[in-house]
Each structure stands twice: as C-alpha cells, then as structure tokens.
Design a protein around this motif. Structure first.
Motif, PDB file in Angstrom:
ATOM      1  N   UNK A 231       9.904  -8.061  24.932  1.00 33.62           N
ATOM      2  CA  UNK A 231       9.252  -9.164  24.233  1.00 33.62           C
ATOM      3  C   UNK A 231      10.286  -9.936  23.431  1.00 33.62           C
ATOM      4  N   UNK A 232      10.261 -11.262  23.563  1.00 32.53           N
ATOM      5  CA  UNK A 232      11.184 -12.086  22.782  1.00 32.53           C
ATOM      6  C   UNK A 232      10.730 -12.224  21.340  1.00 32.53           C
ATOM      7  N   UNK A 233       9.439 -12.003  21.091  1.00 35.93           N
ATOM      8  CA  UNK A 233       8.876 -12.118  19.743  1.00 35.93           C
ATOM      9  C   UNK A 233       8.563 -10.739  19.174  1.00 35.93           C
ATOM     10  N   UNK A 234       8.665 -10.629  17.857  1.00 37.97           N
ATOM     11  CA  UNK A 234       8.275  -9.393  17.180  1.00 37.97           C
ATOM     12  C   UNK A 234       6.802  -9.505  16.813  1.00 37.97           C
ATOM     13  N   UNK A 235       5.993  -8.631  17.396  1.00 36.98           N
ATOM     14  CA  UNK A 235       4.549  -8.682  17.191  1.00 36.98           C
ATOM     15  C   UNK A 235       4.113  -7.626  16.172  1.00 36.98           C
ATOM     16  N   UNK A 236       2.841  -7.696  15.811  1.00 36.58           N
ATOM     17  CA  UNK A 236       2.307  -6.766  14.814  1.00 36.58           C
ATOM     18  C   UNK A 236       2.411  -5.320  15.290  1.00 36.58           C
ATOM     19  N   UNK A 237       2.207  -5.080  16.586  1.00 34.94           N
ATOM     20  CA  UNK A 237       2.279  -3.709  17.103  1.00 34.94           C
ATOM     21  C   UNK A 237       3.696  -3.145  16.990  1.00 34.94           C
ATOM     22  N   UNK A 238       4.708  -3.997  17.156  1.00 36.72           N
ATOM     23  CA  UNK A 238       6.096  -3.558  17.024  1.00 36.72           C
ATOM     24  C   UNK A 238       6.399  -3.194  15.568  1.00 36.72           C
ATOM     25  N   UNK A 239       5.917  -4.013  14.657  1.00 39.07           N
ATOM     26  CA  UNK A 239       6.116  -3.727  13.234  1.00 39.07           C
ATOM     27  C   UNK A 239       5.355  -2.476  12.802  1.00 39.07           C
ATOM     28  N   UNK A 240       4.169  -2.298  13.348  1.00 33.70           N
ATOM     29  CA  UNK A 240       3.369  -1.122  12.981  1.00 33.70           C
ATOM     30  C   UNK A 240       4.106   0.160  13.359  1.00 33.70           C
ATOM     31  N   UNK A 241       4.716   0.175  14.541  1.00 35.36           N
ATOM     32  CA  UNK A 241       5.473   1.363  14.958  1.00 35.36           C
ATOM     33  C   UNK A 241       6.698   1.554  14.079  1.00 35.36           C
ATOM     34  N   UNK A 242       7.395   0.462  13.763  1.00 38.73           N
ATOM     35  CA  UNK A 242       8.594   0.556  12.921  1.00 38.73           C
ATOM     36  C   UNK A 242       8.260   1.095  11.537  1.00 38.73           C
ATOM     37  N   UNK A 243       7.097   0.720  11.016  1.00 35.72           N
ATOM     38  CA  UNK A 243       6.685   1.187   9.682  1.00 35.72           C
ATOM     39  C   UNK A 243       6.485   2.706   9.676  1.00 35.72           C
TER      40      UNK A 243
ATOM     41  N   UNK B  46       0.805  -1.213   0.000  1.00 37.41           N
ATOM     42  CA  UNK B  46       0.000   0.000   0.000  1.00 37.41           C
ATOM     43  C   UNK B  46       0.841   1.268   0.000  1.00 37.41           C
ATOM     44  N   UNK B  47       1.927   1.258   0.778  1.00 43.78           N
ATOM     45  CA  UNK B  47       2.776   2.445   0.862  1.00 43.78           C
ATOM     46  C   UNK B  47       3.876   2.432  -0.183  1.00 43.78           C
ATOM     47  N   UNK B  48       3.934   1.327  -0.932  1.00 41.80           N
ATOM     48  CA  UNK B  48       4.970   1.171  -1.964  1.00 41.80           C
ATOM     49  C   UNK B  48       6.360   1.412  -1.389  1.00 41.80           C
ATOM     50  N   UNK B  49       6.605   0.803  -0.249  1.00 42.83           N
ATOM     51  CA  UNK B  49       7.905   0.959   0.401  1.00 42.83           C
ATOM     52  C   UNK B  49       8.970   0.258  -0.419  1.00 42.83           C
ATOM     53  N   UNK B  50      10.162   0.811  -0.410  1.00 44.48           N
ATOM     54  CA  UNK B  50      11.262   0.245  -1.185  1.00 44.48           C
ATOM     55  C   UNK B  50      11.774  -1.032  -0.533  1.00 44.48           C
ATOM     56  N   UNK B  51      12.495  -1.802  -1.307  1.00 41.33           N
ATOM     57  CA  UNK B  51      13.035  -3.057  -0.782  1.00 41.33           C
ATOM     58  C   UNK B  51      14.023  -2.805   0.349  1.00 41.33           C
ATOM     59  N   UNK B  52      14.744  -1.669   0.253  1.00 42.63           N
ATOM     60  CA  UNK B  52      15.722  -1.381   1.301  1.00 42.63           C
ATOM     61  C   UNK B  52      15.047  -1.100   2.640  1.00 42.63           C
ATOM     62  N   UNK B  53      13.752  -0.708   2.589  1.00 41.81           N
ATOM     63  CA  UNK B  53      13.040  -0.426   3.829  1.00 41.81           C
ATOM     64  C   UNK B  53      12.731  -1.700   4.613  1.00 41.81           C
ATOM     65  N   UNK B  54      12.686  -2.837   3.919  1.00 41.61           N
ATOM     66  CA  UNK B  54      12.278  -4.093   4.569  1.00 41.61           C
ATOM     67  C   UNK B  54      13.206  -4.448   5.730  1.00 41.61           C
ATOM     68  N   UNK B  55      14.524  -4.514   5.451  1.00 37.15           N
ATOM     69  CA  UNK B  55      15.474  -4.866   6.508  1.00 37.15           C
ATOM     70  C   UNK B  55      15.474  -3.842   7.628  1.00 37.15           C
ATOM     71  N   UNK B  56      15.354  -2.563   7.248  1.00 36.06           N
ATOM     72  CA  UNK B  56      15.367  -1.514   8.265  1.00 36.06           C
ATOM     73  C   UNK B  56      14.169  -1.653   9.205  1.00 36.06           C
TER      74      UNK B  56
END
Length: 512
Positions: free
Chosen positions: A488-500, A464-474
């Motif tokens: 948290x030992x696991x990466x959850x959806x809320x953690x990814x949402x903030x990182x995005x 949806x945001x057309x993020x670049x491939x380099x953004x994935x690792x970051x």
C-alpha cells in the motif's frame, strides 16, 4: 646489499602497504626498526629456525631491517615471511629481480611451515589497488583472498615453496574462486527455519515487520516462551546479501580472524549473540591491539542480546551512538580506527525477576515495585531506539502438538524482499538510508503521513494508552513498513492499529 619486500598493516578494515627494507653489510648485529611490536621482534628466532630446517643460512653479517612507514605500528607474526624472504634476498640466496611484483604475508613455524594470518581480504584489496601482480600467503588463507579479481593469489605451505617459486624452480598455482557460484549457491542454507515454530503467530508477524523495515525489536516473555528460538530464525527471513554487503562483512570478520580456512565469502547475514557478562570493550571493539567488537561483527546482520536487563548498564549505553550512526570510532592517543556497525538489534528479556509477570497460568511472586525496578535496568534512551516491543505468551499444548506444518522462512522472506525493494526505490535519492527504520523526522513528513482515519486512531491511542512522545515516530515508521508489506502506498488505519500494538512497554501502568 639493499633489498625491498612488501607486506601490509591493517588499520580498522583497511590496509596500508609496508615496505620492508633489508640491508646486509659488514658486521655481526641484527637490527629491526620501524615501530615493530614484540611479536614482530620475535620473528628473528622463528626465521633462524625455519631457514635452518630447509637448509638456508641466516647471514652472519650485520643485518638492518626497516619497516616503512615507521609511524605505523606493525603488529603480529604475519610479517615473518616477507622478513625472511628479504633476508635471503639481501644475502644473495634468493633471486631479487621479481620481488617488487609481490606482496607477502605469513607466520612461520619453527619447521618453516606457514600458519594462517588475520585480515588477508583487506590486504588483498590493497595489493590490487597498489598494482601488485601477486599476493603470496599461507595456503589456509588463499580462498579468502581469492575473492579479489585481477590479483593472483598464491597459497604456499612452507617457506621452501615460496623461495623456489620466486627463483622459478617451483610452480605455485593461483587460487581461483567462482565468486558468483560461491555467493548464490549457499544463500538459502539456513540451520533454522520458521516452519519449526508452533504457534506464536503474532510474534512471527512482528519479526517479519522488523525484518522488512530493519527495525530493532524487544521481546518480553516468560522463560520457555520461545524468545531465543524465534530470534535464531530471524536471519532466515532477512533479505539476502548484496555482493557489496557480503564483501564488507567478510572484511570485518577477516580482520577479526573469524573466517574459516575453506571459506571465501560470507554469504549469510551474521547472527551474534554475546553473553550478558561481556565487557564494553568486547562489545564496541578496541583493546591494546584494536579489534572489531560484537557490534561490528554483527554489521549487516543481527545482534541478539538475551536477558537484556542482565547486561552491564555501561555495555548497553555504549551502543546508543552506534545504533544511530551505524559506525564506531575507536580513539587512542596515537591513532583512531573506525569500524562499521550497521546492525539490527534484537533483544529478549523476562518481564520481572521471577519471570512470570502477566503469565496466563502462573502467578508473579515478585515484591511490589520489583517489576518496574527490573525494567529500569534498561535506560529510556536505549528503549527509545527500539521500534518494536512485543510481549510473548507461552504456547498452549494444543498448538505445540499440532502436526500441521507452519509457514516456512522462504515464504516470509519473499514478502520481506518485496517490501525492501519498495524502500530501496523510495530512498534512492537519500544516500545512507535504505530502510524505514533509518527515517528521520523530515522523511516521516514526506513518506509516513497517515490518512484522516489513521490520524484520528493515532490521536486516540496516544491519549487513552498515554503513549510517550517518543512512541509517535516509532509508530509511524513501523506503520510505513506494515503498509509496504501490504503493498500500500498510503498508511491506513489498520496499519497504524497494528503498529500501536507493538508499543507494549510504552503503555502507562505496564509493570506497575
């Protein structure tokens, strides 16, 4: 009569012992050999004046001085003291029986007083390693060198004190520094604190995440939105120095002559903020007489680049390799020196030439395409090395005028320290990696695997945001840090949402 005294030459942030051989024989000439530079050759005149002031005689015989090893260039006036003592000993005016136990450095004034010199900490470390029992140097440098245990540091004010000390007629007291007391008592003394910042909670959170994972960060916002104010407070939430980090950073600043006379160890992480007119040599180091650049002076600390697009493009591009390798090698025809450059890059910029693109109240008056042209001053490869990109909105009056205190740096710092402790444990089997920002692809597959819901969210965001491939690792690296802050030992959806949300400039259409 042949006499030997000992000094040292600094190369990079390490030192090499220099043996100064002085021979007085029949004749009238003065010879100084062993690859000295102009400043070393000029010591002849300073030494003559200093000896005359204190009623010592410069020998009228033929004096030959060799500075070995002869293939290392000797630079600066710091060799005045060992040269002068060698001349006095060779002419029989000083007892030479104890000279082999001391390493000496110091610049002489015409009145014989000793002036401070650069690089005494790596020299002191080399003196201890080489088995010398003492290091004689200017009094202003004594505390800086005294952090080295097992070596007597003798600070002298003039050449007469040194001569009488060697002859046993005067007592120089060794300088002592309580390293632990010096190190731990001043670690909390920060000039700036997060409690001074009103509003900007999302930006303070981004700085906390950056500090917890060692991530590079870019702040984009209108003039007066608080970018510089926030950046100056970043060191107050970084983890405290370890003793090894403190020693390594102090060595770099010692070589550059940045240590104050009353300072022994650097106890707070450096914050370097060069002006945008800086040259690429000043940034990475080098010159005719190689010195550490800003990226090395920021080692184990923060390099802050304000008004990022205004920097010369070549200056920005030379940082790309040090950002990856955490070191810089300065190569010349006859030698090469290496300086550490493990810094955290923090940059800020206006979003456009007028400064008001995306401003909530003021319109942008830039011509069509000007915003993208302004952003293009920063290359893609450099932006690729910046994990967190965040827009800053000016603080409204209601928040600026709010008298209630905000969260202090010490509270945020405790959370950062806890997150770094988790990372230290995680990467204990990977030498050279100590924080999430340094993870490579193989580490991401091992330590930054999102759960099913997080993976679905990331897939949707990329599309949806057309993020670049380099953004994935970051995004994965930053989400790993956010999870660490959340314990948290696991990466959850809320953690990814903030990182995005920290990849603003990667979004399609930003600035167009």
């Amino acid at each position: 009569m042949l006499i030997k005294t000992y000094a040292a030459a600094v190369q990079g942030i390490s030192a090499t012992v220099v043996t100064i051989e002085v021979n007085c024989s029949k004749g009238i000439k003065f010879f100084l050999v062993g690859l000295p530079d102009v400043a070393v050759k000029e010591s002849h005149e300073r030494i003559i004046s200093a000896l005359q002031v204190h009623n010592y005689k410069f020998p009228g015989n033929r004096v030959v001085i060799n500075m070995a090893p002869a293939d290392i260039r000797k630079e600066g006036a710091a060799y005045d003291l060992p040269l002068a003592i060698g001349i006095l000993a060779a002419s029989g005016q000083v007892d030479s029986s104890h000279l082999d136990g001391f390493l000496m450095m110091g610049e002489l004034s015409l009145d014989g007083s000793l002036q401070p010199v650069k690089g005494v900490l790596p020299i002191a470390l080399k003196a201890k390693e080489s088995g010398f029992k003492g290091f004689i140097l200017p009094k202003q440098n004594a505390r800086e060198a005294a952090v080295v245990d097992g070596l007597n540091i003798y600070g002298a004010e003039n050449i007469k004190e040194v001569v009488e000390f060697i002859d046993g007629k005067y007592t120089l007291e060794p300088t002592r520094v309580n390293i632990k007391e010096e190190f731990y008592t001043r670690q909390q003394d920060f000039e700036y604190d997060f409690s001074d910042v009103k509003g900007q909670e999302n930006v303070k959170r981004a700085l906390e995440v950056a500090a917890a994972g060692g991530h590079n960060l870019l702040m984009v916002g209108a003039p007066g939105s608080g970018k510089s104010m926030l950046a100056k407070r970043l060191p107050s939430i970084l983890p405290p120095f370890t003793l090894q980090e403190s020693l390594e950073t102090t060595k770099i600043h010692s070589v550059a002559g940045k240590i104050n006379g009353g300072t022994s160890l650097m106890v707070q992480r450096p914050f370097r903020a060069p002006h945008h007119t800086i040259s690429n040599v000043a940034m990475v180091g080098g010159g005719s007489f190689p010195q550490p650049g800003e990226i090395s002076l920021a080692h184990n600390g923060v390099l802050y680049l304000d008004e990022l697009p205004e920097f010369n493009r070549n200056v920005l591009e030379v940082m790309r390799q040090p950002l990856e390798d955490r070191k810089i090698c300065i190569s010349r025809a006859r030698f090469a020196v290496e300086y550490p450059a493990g810094f955290m890059l923090v940059a800020s910029m206006n979003p456009c030439p007028c400064g008001y693109y995306n401003h909530p109240d003021r319109p942008c008056v830039c011509q069509p395409g000007a915003v993208q042209k302004y952003m293009n001053r920063i290359s893609g490869p450099l932006l690729d090395r910046i994990d967190i990109q965040i827009e800053i909105i000016p603080v409204p009056f209601e928040k600026i005028s709010n008298p209630l205190p905000t969260e202090s740096s010490s509270v945020v710092r405790n959370r950062v320290i806890e997150a770094r402790a988790l990372q230290e444990k995680r990467f204990k089997d990977f030498p050279g990696i100590y924080c999430n920002a340094q993870m490579e692809a193989k580490h991401l597959h091992q330590f930054a695997i999102p759960d099913a819901a997080g993976l679905a969210l990331l897939k949707t965001a990329m599309a949806r945001l057309n993020l670049s491939a380099r953004a994935y690792d970051r995004i994965l690296k930053v989400s790993r840090t956010i999870a660490d802050l959340d314990r948290s030992s696991d990466i959850k959806a809320c953690h990814l949402a903030e990182a995005i949300t920290y990849r603003n400039l990667d979004r399609e259409g930003w600035g167009s």
